[in-house]
Each structure stands twice: as structure tokens, then as C-alpha cells.
Design a protein around this motif. Structure first.
Motif, short mmCIF file in Angstrom:
data_model
loop_
_atom_site.label_atom_id
_atom_site.label_comp_id
_atom_site.label_asym_id
_atom_site.label_seq_id
_atom_site.Cartn_x
_atom_site.Cartn_y
_atom_site.Cartn_z
N UNK A 1 1.51 5.36 -15.01
CA UNK A 1 0.16 5.53 -14.51
C UNK A 1 -0.12 4.38 -13.57
N UNK A 2 -1.12 4.50 -12.70
CA UNK A 2 -1.41 3.40 -11.78
C UNK A 2 -1.70 2.08 -12.50
N UNK B 1 -0.51 10.60 -6.48
CA UNK B 1 0.55 9.69 -6.05
C UNK B 1 0.44 8.37 -6.81
N UNK B 2 1.56 7.69 -6.90
CA UNK B 2 1.63 6.39 -7.56
C UNK B 2 1.89 5.30 -6.53
N UNK B 3 1.37 4.09 -6.75
CA UNK B 3 1.82 2.99 -5.91
C UNK B 3 3.34 2.85 -6.03
N UNK C 1 0.78 -1.23 0.00
CA UNK C 1 0.00 0.00 0.00
C UNK C 1 0.81 1.28 0.00
N UNK C 2 2.13 1.19 -0.03
CA UNK C 2 2.98 2.38 0.00
C UNK C 2 2.89 3.13 -1.32
N UNK C 3 2.88 4.46 -1.25
CA UNK C 3 2.78 5.27 -2.46
C UNK C 3 3.92 6.29 -2.50
N UNK D 1 4.46 12.60 -6.88
CA UNK D 1 5.01 12.94 -8.19
C UNK D 1 6.31 13.71 -8.07
N UNK D 2 6.36 14.69 -7.17
CA UNK D 2 7.57 15.52 -7.06
C UNK D 2 8.77 14.70 -6.59
N UNK D 3 8.56 13.79 -5.65
CA UNK D 3 9.66 12.96 -5.17
C UNK D 3 10.21 12.08 -6.28
#
Length: 199
Positions: A133-134, A102-104, A71-73, A76-78
Motif C-alpha cells: 500500500x502507499x 498506482x503505487x509510488x 514522483x515516479x509511480x 498494478x498490472x505492470x
């Protein structure tokens, strides 16, 4: 892909970030503490540059080779920061199409492993493009000199026997495992000066 080797990678990267951060902070303090010419010589500039490069590689390796928690996401900036620090170089250019949300972390990991594979096919540099994309992603590599080694690329899609990679090619062993863990299939298309990897 949560196994012992991934956990070891996560631990090493995590523990190395602290001393590198301390070195960077120490260099900043030296620059602020002295008078004219303090901490501005070429030697200290080289140290600062080396610390920044090592920190960037550790951030990349922690995400690409480490163990993602369920479940960690990742924001985008990181992710964009990691991409720019590691794939924007004098010999490489990268265009990244990332979602606003956010992305997985597992999908970000697939993107980075795929980029590391594509980079290995660009011995003289070239252009990389990443779409994430997810629901899936794509990496495209283009160059006048494009050399994907069949011994590394064929096993990604089951088109050839898997052979143990060397340390510099470990991403080719990790990518299929990460794809299986994320429920994604890999597809590779190589035509002339372009190579596309979908996941």
C-alpha cells in the motif's frame, strides 16, 4: 537510493531489453515465415523460453535495483506481471495483495527487494505473500525448511553489524538503503516456519 550503482543498474537493464526484444521478435518471424515444422523444434522452443526468462529477470532487476525518479509511480498490472513472472515457479508460490491505484515506484521497489530477501530464506521453496500500500507493506515467507541467515537478516533492523554481502545477497544491502530513502523502518519477525518483514 539514487546513486551511481543504481543508475548503472538502470542503464544496463534498459540497454539489454532492446536486444532481447529483438531476439523474441525474430523467433516470432521465423515461426510465421516457414512451412510445416518451421521454428517449432525443441532448440528454438528453448531459446524462446530463455529469452522470456531473461526478459522477466531484467524487468525485476530494473525495478528492484535501479534508480527511481522522484514522483515516479507504477501501475498494478505492470507490478503484478513482474511478480508472476519471477515469483510463481515450481518451487515458489506468491499471493499478492496490491492496491487498485498506482503505487509510488519507491514502494514497489521496497516490496521487490523484500521479496528477494525472503526468497533467499527458502532454499527448498515455499510460500510468499506480499501486501503493498502507499503507506507501507509486508512480506511473509513460510516453508517447512526456512533458513534466514542471521548474518544477512540481523543488520536489516540494526540488530547486528552490517557485513558486505556477496553478489547473490546484494538485496540485503539495498533494502535498508531504499527504506531510509523512502522514510520507512524495517521490522523482522521470525517464528518457527514463518518469517515476516514489514516496511
Amino acid at each position: 537510493m539514487t546513486d551511481l550503482s543504481a543508475l548503472v543498474s538502470s542503464r544496463i537493464c534498459h540497454d539489454m531489453m532492446n536486444p532481447l526484444g529483438a531476439i523474441g521478435n525474430g523467433l516470432e518471424l521465423l515461426a510465421m515465415a516457414g512451412g510445416p515444422g518451421a521454428a517449432t523444434g525443441p532448440e528454438l522452443a528453448l531459446i524462446a523460453e530463455s529469452v522470456a526468462r531473461a526478459t522477466a529477470r531484467l524487468r525485476l532487476f530494473r525495478l528492484a535495483f535501479g534508480a527511481p525518479a522522484p514522483g515516479q509511480s507504477l501501475g498494478r498490472d505492470a507490478l503484478r506481471s513482474i511478480l508472476e513472472e519471477n515469483f510463481e515457479t515450481p518451487r515458489l508460490s506468491l499471493a499478492a495483495d496490491l492496491p487498485e491505484a498506482t503505487l509510488p515506484r519507491s514502494m514497489a521497489q521496497l516490496g521487490l527487494l523484500a521479496l528477494l530477501c525472503a526468497e533467499a530464506a527458502l532454499p527448498r521453496g515455499g510460500q510468499l505473500a506480499l501486501t503493498l500500500a502507499p503507506a507501507g507493506g509486508r512480506v511473509r515467507a513460510e516453508a517447512d525448511t526456512l533458513r534466514p541467515d542471521p548474518a544477512h537478516w540481523a543488520p536489516l533492523t540494526g540488530a547486528g553489524p552490517a557485513t558486505p554481502p556477496g553478489a547473490a545477497q546484494v538485496q540485503f544491502a539495498l533494502l535498508p538503503a531504499a527504506a531510509r530513502a523512502a522514510g520507512r523502518a524495517l521490522d523482522v519477525n521470525h517464528e518457527g516456519c514463518a518469517l515476516t518483514l514489514r516496511f
